[in-house]
Design a protein around this motif. Structure first.
Motif, PDB file in Angstrom:
ATOM      1  N   THR A   1       5.479   1.893  -2.564  1.00  0.00           N
ATOM      2  CA  THR A   1       6.474   2.489  -4.436  1.00  0.00           C
ATOM      3  C   THR A   1       5.977   1.309  -4.932  1.00  0.00           C
ATOM      4  N   ASN A   2       6.579   1.746  -6.823  1.00  0.00           N
ATOM      5  CA  ASN A   2       6.070   0.357  -7.093  1.00  0.00           C
ATOM      6  C   ASN A   2       4.958  -0.957  -7.062  1.00  0.00           C
ATOM      7  N   ARG A   3       3.546  -0.041  -7.094  1.00  0.00           N
ATOM      8  CA  ARG A   3       2.816  -0.572  -6.439  1.00  0.00           C
ATOM      9  C   ARG A   3       2.000  -1.926  -7.413  1.00  0.00           C
ATOM     10  N   ALA A   4       2.594  -1.327  -8.802  1.00  0.00           N
ATOM     11  CA  ALA A   4       2.255  -2.873  -9.166  1.00  0.00           C
ATOM     12  C   ALA A   4       3.466  -3.776  -9.873  1.00  0.00           C
ATOM     13  N   ASN A   5       4.242  -3.524  -8.806  1.00  0.00           N
ATOM     14  CA  ASN A   5       5.080  -5.163  -9.052  1.00  0.00           C
ATOM     15  C   ASN A   5       4.140  -5.836  -7.580  1.00  0.00           C
ATOM     16  N   LEU A   6       4.188  -5.078  -6.447  1.00  0.00           N
ATOM     17  CA  LEU A   6       3.279  -5.578  -5.333  1.00  0.00           C
ATOM     18  C   LEU A   6       2.165  -6.166  -5.943  1.00  0.00           C
TER      19      LEU A   6
ATOM     20  N   PHE B   1       6.403 -17.721   2.638  1.00  0.00           N
ATOM     21  CA  PHE B   1       5.362 -18.627   3.963  1.00  0.00           C
ATOM     22  C   PHE B   1       4.013 -17.761   3.818  1.00  0.00           C
ATOM     23  N   HIS B   2       3.261 -18.665   3.483  1.00  0.00           N
ATOM     24  CA  HIS B   2       1.488 -18.872   3.536  1.00  0.00           C
ATOM     25  C   HIS B   2       1.598 -17.201   4.088  1.00  0.00           C
ATOM     26  N   GLN B   3       1.899 -17.761   5.864  1.00  0.00           N
ATOM     27  CA  GLN B   3       1.539 -16.280   6.541  1.00  0.00           C
ATOM     28  C   GLN B   3       2.363 -15.199   6.559  1.00  0.00           C
ATOM     29  N   SER B   4       3.554 -15.016   5.549  1.00  0.00           N
ATOM     30  CA  SER B   4       3.721 -13.208   6.009  1.00  0.00           C
ATOM     31  C   SER B   4       3.044 -13.372   4.742  1.00  0.00           C
ATOM     32  N   HIS B   5       3.024 -13.929   3.317  1.00  0.00           N
ATOM     33  CA  HIS B   5       2.443 -13.859   1.662  1.00  0.00           C
ATOM     34  C   HIS B   5       0.704 -13.000   2.548  1.00  0.00           C
ATOM     35  N   ILE B   6       0.282 -13.807   3.852  1.00  0.00           N
ATOM     36  CA  ILE B   6      -1.048 -12.964   3.278  1.00  0.00           C
ATOM     37  C   ILE B   6      -1.226 -11.928   4.415  1.00  0.00           C
ATOM     38  N   LEU B   7       0.364 -11.998   5.389  1.00  0.00           N
ATOM     39  CA  LEU B   7       0.092 -10.497   5.888  1.00  0.00           C
ATOM     40  C   LEU B   7       0.028  -9.309   4.937  1.00  0.00           C
ATOM     41  N   THR B   8       1.671  -9.344   4.347  1.00  0.00           N
ATOM     42  CA  THR B   8       1.917  -8.372   3.562  1.00  0.00           C
ATOM     43  C   THR B   8       0.531  -8.168   2.749  1.00  0.00           C
ATOM     44  N   TRP B   9      -0.401  -8.928   1.734  1.00  0.00           N
ATOM     45  CA  TRP B   9      -1.490  -8.439   0.819  1.00  0.00           C
ATOM     46  C   TRP B   9      -2.313  -7.593   1.250  1.00  0.00           C
TER      47      TRP B   9
END
Length: 622
Positions: free
Chosen positions: A538-543, A517-525
């Motif tokens: 961990t694995n920051r490149a993947n994030l 969901f857009h909301q959780s995507h932006i909060l995670t970013w």
């Protein structure tokens, strides 16, 4: 071959129609970029280069090309050749030409006819695949068979700042073309999904960009060529190529043919035509969406054709693979439009469409599927395809917030919570009246969507319960990522980086759940930016690839660039392990912005004009 074994050993699962969705579609998506590789590359020498060949292209495209060869030869000759190949070369090192030689032995050609192996070399030694543009002559005096073909390599856009797509004019393939048309009416068994395509192919061998007419030689081969001149406007006078999608290529048509497919009456009952074929419907959805994405639809707004196909056919869809093909492509549009002013119009249209699918099936939550070879109730269960189909409708309806779907998910979660922690993951769930085991991930996600505190607390308690195994924890975490309560999502992000709750190897999987969901995507970013240097990630490149690359506005693009500078910390880009991920993510976001600028308003306008679900719409296409 593992898929063929599944088909043979588990015929009651009805999975054969899913090959095109699970395998071919994935291969087409991965092989649609310039940075891909051939199935066989003699320049590969080093261990690192060899290791790099073991990817989706090798496995999924390799399986897709074998599937195409089986369609060309027929099932029995293909497997005879495969058995001879294995018997002859078992225990030896082999090259592609060894396999091709066995195909030639079984599929013996006349002396003056090109060998099958020669037709197939391009598919093995070249990267990518073609799109065939089919154009029909609609002039009054034109013959029914007045059809021409043009091939070119299919490539999704390469964004270089000016939104231009780079299409190569050098590659060419020998394309096994099959044709049928809406006037061909058959017994349902002849379009059955368990059948191998029986149409003998005509080989399109023209150079890239060159136009090739349907030749006399092809006419002698193609048993289902059009019999009616193009100028006849009857509803069944359209053509469909790549019958049952056995060929590993995409097909584009002239606009008139697309319009006729959209507006065609769909036969039912004792006689059916090509639109009743599961693989064909999935192919039409997937090809049209990807042709639009590559700016290859001519004479019309790019997404006009695919969205009208969806509006016309999806409400009456009865099979998993075409539904999944359509909804996956719709999800790409959804991800692009999130956060834009045009998203609401698109989401409201999708809610109406999803409601039509969901409300037409009152027993959709009760699908009971078990392996017929072991279940006590063998012979009474639904097919695996039906389970997948029904669950996808539930997923789509709940995602677009159809009220009845969300209410039922929350009710079922309440029943599950009411069983208490000790019974939450009991093995008898399938036997309960709620049939939770078949829909558990849907119930946990959408039952918690409104963030009811008691349900959230129960799932937290289960998460840390000593007896909760890792797979059950991941099911819980996936469901918890669906909450729209911001405090819940912030708490989940903290839990995801706590190794006493989530194993380090599962952290990125949990972060991946938050992209839904857009909301959780932006909060995670925002969380990633705050915690970049904390040592928790961990694995920051993947994030960076997952969350940074999915951003869709200019302000967030600037944040991505700033984080890149923070990550470099005064070093050269080549000195940090995440450099490649940042550069790819920045390029992807720039492409996202260009796509949004080009298509966002058009799509919002298109769905606003589609006032009747299941109709071809009264508004002209062109």
């Amino acid at each position: 071959m593992e898929f063929e074994m599944l088909v043979w050993t588990k015929s009651s699962w009805n999975v054969r129609p899913m090959f095109n969705y699970w395998v071919v579609r994935d291969a087409l998506a991965q092989d649609a970029h310039s940075a891909t590789h051939a199935l066989s590359d003699s320049s590969v020498q080093t261990p690192a280069e060899i290791d790099g060949m073991f990817d989706t292209i090798t496995y999924a495209k390799g399986a897709s090309v074998l599937h195409m060869i089986k369609g060309i030869m027929g099932e029995t000759p293909f497997f005879n050749a495969l058995k001879a190949y294995v018997q002859k070369y078992k225990g030896q090192s082999v090259r592609p030409e060894h396999f091709l030689s066995e195909l030639d032995t079984v599929e013996a050609a006349a002396a003056d006819v090109k060998k099958l192996s020669d037709h197939l070399k391009g598919w093995i030694e070249q990267k990518g695949y073609p799109v065939v543009k089919i154009t029909r002559n609609y002039d009054f005096n034109a013959a029914a068979e007045d059809i021409s073909f043009t091939q070119s390599r299919f490539l999704l856009p390469v964004w270089n700042g000016s939104s231009t797509s780079v299409h190569s004019a050098t590659e060419k393939w020998d394309i096994p073309l099959t044709l049928t048309n809406g006037a061909i009416i058959k017994d349902p068994a002849e379009w059955a999904d368990v059948q191998v395509a029986t149409n003998t192919p005509c080989w399109v061998t023209s150079a890239a960009g060159a136009t090739e007419k349907l030749s006399a030689a092809c006419l002698a081969i193609l048993s289902e060529r059009p019999q009616v001149p193009g100028n006849d406007t009857m509803g069944s006078n359209y053509i469909v190529a790549n019958v049952q999608q056995y060929g590993f290529y995409r097909v584009n048509y002239d606009l008139t043919n697309w319009i006729r497919i959209i507006r065609a009456p769909v036969p039912s009952g004792t006689t059916v035509n090509i639109l009743n074929d599961v693989a064909t419907r999935g192919q039409l959805f997937d090809d049209s969406f990807n042709l639009a994405r590559a700016d290859l639809m001519e004479g019309v707004e790019q997404y006009d054709v695919p969205l009208r196909l969806v509006n016309r056919y999806l409400p009456g869809e009865v099979a998993y693979a075409p539904l999944a093909s359509a909804t996956d492509n719709i999800r790409f549009i959804d991800q692009m439009l999130r956060g834009s002013p045009n998203y609401r119009r698109f989401a409201l249209y999708m809610q109406t469409l999803a409601a039509a699918l969901y409300n037409a099936r009152p027993d959709i939550w009760s699908t009971d599927w078990v392996d017929a070879t072991t279940a006590e109730t063998a012979g009474t269960e639904s097919s695996y395809g039906e389970l997948m189909f029904n669950n996808l409708i539930i997923e789509t309806a709940c995602f677009y917030e159809v009220p009845e779907c969300l209410a039922e998910a929350e009710r079922r979660l309440g029943v599950w919570v009411g069983r208490g922690p000790s019974a939450a993951f009991a093995p008898d769930e399938r036997l309960s009246t709620e049939n939770l085991i078949q829909t558990k991930s849907l119930v946990l996600c959408y039952g918690l969507r409104d963030g009811k505190p008691a349900y959230w607390q129960f799932m937290k308690e289960l998460l840390v319960l000593p007896g909760t195994i890792t797979s059950s924890k991941l099911i819980l975490l996936r469901g918890m990522a669906c909450s729209r309560d911001e405090s819940h999502l912030q708490e989940l992000l903290m839990m995801a980086t706590d190794t006493t709750i989530v194993r380090s190897q599962d952290v990125n999987a949990v972060f991946g759940y938050l992209t839904k969901f857009h909301q959780s995507h932006i909060l995670t970013w925002d969380f990633i930016q705050r915690e970049w240097s904390s040592g928790k990630l961990t694995n920051r490149a993947n994030l960076v690839t997952t969350f940074g690359g999915g951003l869709t506005n200019q302000w967030r693009l600037e944040q991505l660039k700033v984080l890149f500078e923070i990550a470099k910390d005064g070093k050269e880009a080549t000195d940090i392990p995440e450099a490649g991920a940042f550069l790819r993510a920045i390029e992807r976001v720039e492409g996202n912005l260009l796509w949004i600028g080009k298509h966002s308003q058009q799509i919002a306008s298109l769905v606003s004009r589609m006032t009747t679900i299941g109709s071809d719409s009264t508004v002209p296409l062109a």
